[in-house]
Design a protein around this motif. Sequence first.
Motif, short mmCIF file in Angstrom:
data_model
loop_
_atom_site.label_atom_id
_atom_site.label_comp_id
_atom_site.label_asym_id
_atom_site.label_seq_id
_atom_site.Cartn_x
_atom_site.Cartn_y
_atom_site.Cartn_z
N PHE A 87 -0.63 -68.43 -53.45
CA PHE A 87 -0.17 -69.76 -53.83
C PHE A 87 -0.29 -69.99 -55.33
O PHE A 87 0.57 -70.62 -55.95
CB PHE A 87 -0.97 -70.82 -53.08
CG PHE A 87 -0.60 -72.24 -53.43
CD1 PHE A 87 0.55 -72.82 -52.92
CD2 PHE A 87 -1.39 -72.99 -54.28
CE1 PHE A 87 0.91 -74.12 -53.25
CE2 PHE A 87 -1.06 -74.30 -54.61
CZ PHE A 87 0.11 -74.87 -54.09
N ILE A 110 2.02 -71.06 -58.45
CA ILE A 110 2.26 -72.26 -59.27
C ILE A 110 2.06 -71.99 -60.75
O ILE A 110 2.53 -72.77 -61.59
CB ILE A 110 1.37 -73.43 -58.81
CG1 ILE A 110 -0.12 -73.07 -58.97
CG2 ILE A 110 1.68 -73.81 -57.37
CD1 ILE A 110 -1.06 -74.24 -58.68
N GLY A 118 8.96 -72.59 -57.61
CA GLY A 118 8.66 -71.67 -56.53
C GLY A 118 9.84 -70.85 -56.06
O GLY A 118 9.75 -70.17 -55.04
N LYS A 157 -0.22 -82.10 -48.11
CA LYS A 157 0.99 -81.33 -47.89
C LYS A 157 1.94 -81.95 -46.87
O LYS A 157 3.12 -81.59 -46.82
CB LYS A 157 0.63 -79.90 -47.48
CG LYS A 157 -0.05 -79.14 -48.62
CD LYS A 157 -0.24 -77.68 -48.29
CE LYS A 157 -0.92 -76.95 -49.43
NZ LYS A 157 -0.16 -77.00 -50.69
N ASP A 196 5.49 -80.23 -47.34
CA ASP A 196 5.69 -78.84 -47.76
C ASP A 196 5.74 -77.95 -46.51
O ASP A 196 4.84 -78.02 -45.67
CB ASP A 196 4.54 -78.38 -48.66
CG ASP A 196 4.72 -78.83 -50.10
OD1 ASP A 196 5.72 -79.50 -50.39
OD2 ASP A 196 3.83 -78.51 -50.92
N TRP A 213 -5.25 -77.06 -55.12
CA TRP A 213 -4.28 -76.35 -54.28
C TRP A 213 -3.96 -77.10 -52.98
O TRP A 213 -3.09 -76.69 -52.24
CB TRP A 213 -4.80 -74.96 -53.93
CG TRP A 213 -6.18 -74.96 -53.33
CD1 TRP A 213 -6.53 -75.19 -52.03
CD2 TRP A 213 -7.40 -74.73 -54.04
NE1 TRP A 213 -7.89 -75.12 -51.87
CE2 TRP A 213 -8.46 -74.83 -53.08
CE3 TRP A 213 -7.74 -74.43 -55.36
CZ2 TRP A 213 -9.80 -74.67 -53.43
CZ3 TRP A 213 -9.06 -74.27 -55.69
CH2 TRP A 213 -10.08 -74.38 -54.75
N ARG A 233 0.76 -81.42 -52.37
CA ARG A 233 2.13 -80.92 -52.36
C ARG A 233 2.35 -80.04 -53.58
O ARG A 233 1.85 -80.30 -54.67
CB ARG A 233 3.13 -82.08 -52.36
CG ARG A 233 3.09 -82.91 -51.11
CD ARG A 233 4.16 -84.00 -51.12
NE ARG A 233 5.49 -83.41 -51.15
CZ ARG A 233 6.32 -83.45 -52.18
NH1 ARG A 233 5.94 -84.05 -53.30
NH2 ARG A 233 7.51 -82.90 -52.11
N ARG A 234 3.12 -78.95 -53.38
CA ARG A 234 3.25 -77.95 -54.44
C ARG A 234 3.73 -78.56 -55.74
O ARG A 234 3.21 -78.24 -56.83
CB ARG A 234 4.22 -76.85 -53.99
CG ARG A 234 4.28 -75.67 -54.95
CD ARG A 234 5.35 -74.68 -54.58
NE ARG A 234 5.19 -73.42 -55.31
CZ ARG A 234 5.54 -73.25 -56.58
NH1 ARG A 234 6.09 -74.26 -57.26
NH2 ARG A 234 5.36 -72.08 -57.17
N CYS A 243 0.87 -80.25 -57.43
CA CYS A 243 -0.07 -79.27 -57.99
C CYS A 243 0.44 -78.74 -59.32
O CYS A 243 -0.32 -78.60 -60.29
CB CYS A 243 -0.28 -78.11 -57.00
SG CYS A 243 -1.15 -78.54 -55.49
N VAL A 244 1.75 -78.42 -59.38
CA VAL A 244 2.35 -77.91 -60.60
C VAL A 244 2.23 -78.94 -61.72
O VAL A 244 1.86 -78.62 -62.86
CB VAL A 244 3.81 -77.51 -60.37
CG1 VAL A 244 4.51 -77.22 -61.70
CG2 VAL A 244 3.89 -76.29 -59.45
#
Length: 806
Positions: A473, A495, A501, A676, A685, A766, A769-770, A773-774
Amino acid sequence: MMKTPFPLPIRNTAYALLAVAALAGVGCSKKLSSKLIPNQPPEVRLTGAPATPDSTRPDFYAYTMQWVGFDPDGRVDHFLYAVDPPDPYHANPADTVWHATTKNEQTFFFSAGRPIFPIDPRNTKAEAPHVFAIYAVDNEGTISTRGAVRAFFSYTQAPIVTITDPAANAAFYPTLTPTVTIHWTGVDPDGQFTTKPVRWVFRLFTTRNPDYPTIPDFISFATSIPGRDSLRTLYAPLFPGWQSVGAETTSFQFRNLNPQSLYLFVVTGFDEAGAYDPIFAPDRNMLKFSVGFAGTFGPVITMFNQFFFYQYPTGGFDLSPSRVFHLEVPADQSVTFNWFAAAPPGADIRRYRWVMDLVDLTDESPRTNEVTDWYHWSTWSANIIQCTIGPFPPHPTDPPDPTFHHWYVEAEDTNGLVSIGLIEFRAIRSSFIKDLLFVNDTRFRPDYRLSSGSLDVGPPVGPWPTAAELDTFMFAIGGQPYKSYPAGTTSKPGIFNSVDGVIGHTLAYTYDTLGTRGYSINGVIPLSKLGDYKHVVWFTDPTSAAYNTAPNDPAAPRSSLRVITSPGQPVVLSTYIIQGGKVWVCGGGAAYATLIAWNKPGSTAFSYSARDGELVPGRFMYDFAHWQEGVITGAGQSFWATKFGAPGSIGFGPRPGRGWPGQPDYSPLPNRLHLKFGGEGTPSDPPPPLRVGDSNWFQNGFAVEYISQPTYIREDYSTDPNAVLEYSTLDTLYLGYVGGANNMPIMTYYHGKLSQPVVFSGFNIWGWRRAECVALVDFVLQNLWGLTRQPGAVMTAQASARRAAP
């Protein structure tokens, strides 16, 4: 810093809920545990005690006694009292001498006993003392730990005498040195001209007492319950053979005691009316002790500064390798060492001295300059408990290494025993030649190999992420086949390698990764390793923080962060920050890992405060994260996080005008961090390969750590010595909703002058939601640290896209 409004405290349930919000103020309610606690014993005290007798007759007298009881978690049901009990300091309801009553006042009649010797018909005072003891009993039948005890004669209250050092203890007896100093104190409750006894009498007994040779073991006899009263009968009121001293003498030193022998020290005091303390008790004015050999004793030395805290387990003059403390210090900077020592029972600290790099420690040559001549012993002093040395150049690359320095401190007690402490240190200059290091200090489930030697090819087990799933991840290159997965299954970019992604959309930071599991036998990441990087992201999860096993345990090794912040270990991360490194500490278990070793005995392991001496200088959370008043760790689960000042954030609106010189733009931070499964109109996600959309992927939350008490960190930014221009130097970036209490600061940014900037997140990076996180990591790495993503950047170290077998 600015104060955050605090809601009323609430009682948390086993799983607390969290919401997150970005801010520049700090505060929250302290978590209250719902754990059941044992019944607390009641208390009792005398409010009215004899001052003058109700009768002047020489054959008897009467006193009216008054008392009051209190129970902290119930009510006082009744009292137990006794007159002249065998053991006034331990109530025994089964003994008929003890009586139950619900009264708070009663008049007691006492026999005056025989006249004072020698008989004087003009003297109406009587010799025989009496003791009154009372205890409280609560509604659950628990008796107070200590009762109220008062001794008196027919004409006055008796003084009360207590041995203070070494403290008397009925449960066990200490082992002391052949030279021992015993201290005592006393009080006269009804003294007219002084509230202290006017003279003391004491004696040191051995097993064989020449006064009474028919008693084979006088110490055992005197400390037994019948013997304590017999001690008064044998010696009072003249106490022949006892040593008498004036009121100003409250200590005495005995010398040349025999090792491996038992002794009993007994002391009592006389008041101005001639009454003495008639109660002889092993936990008050009787001290039983054994004598050991002097060589095994000595002051116990403690040495510390902002990089370490080390206390020797025992005293002694021992230079063996096991007693050498090893340390790395920043090059080109002065270093301060602090110290103190605790004398063994029966002694006090007399003085200290220190030296550096002295080859012959018996060389007593005086210093040429007390401040700058570090290479000869300093002058002995009781007041010097600190020294500053350096700066030092870095050690050379090739051996031999002449810049390993040896620093010594000696502590001497009043018995003449000397202990020595030794620090071997070298100066390290951080190169900062690389941009970024990720230190993975987690202990998630690793891959396992089957007995055949091949990887377990089953789907991931348990809550996301496993160790390999976390690597994927965060750090996967993307587009690579998963090991042992069905053909055609490829990984998404991590990330830190891609914003969206999508395979082929490489936009990566340049970084190295380091896993602490198995890195070193002692669990320490050396300063020489960290010092290669300008920035370090260190993440420790709650599971690894809780492990208290050996650092090299094959199944559940202790986290490196817990190792290096424990007593007796150099805090390498602190040294790195002092040298100029910038860190982001996160993961949800980092605060616990740094504080658990300093937890106040008897208190909860999840709540820490300045009041309890847990958040003090020398602790990482105090010195560098600047969480200095109260911290709650392991606070259950979190649902979302809300940025301070964001529209719709809990309890806050935008707060303009908080800018400080150089303040970054906080607007790129996501207004909310969602788990998520999304929410509030945000999509969920999808799970990765071989995962399904169950509770292991769509988790309800994660453990969080937060500031639990209002914390103000303000510093002067003015360059004018005659002016003050203060700003808050601890900005709260996210607030949480924990256990029904709003606005818990869970992510902060310290940007003051006391150290390099430090980012601390009380949650992992982590679990959201992705996309969020980014955005979160990009804000820290770009807006705070000035790093950038580069198309097609090459990672200098790269984690596997699938799990790596241990």
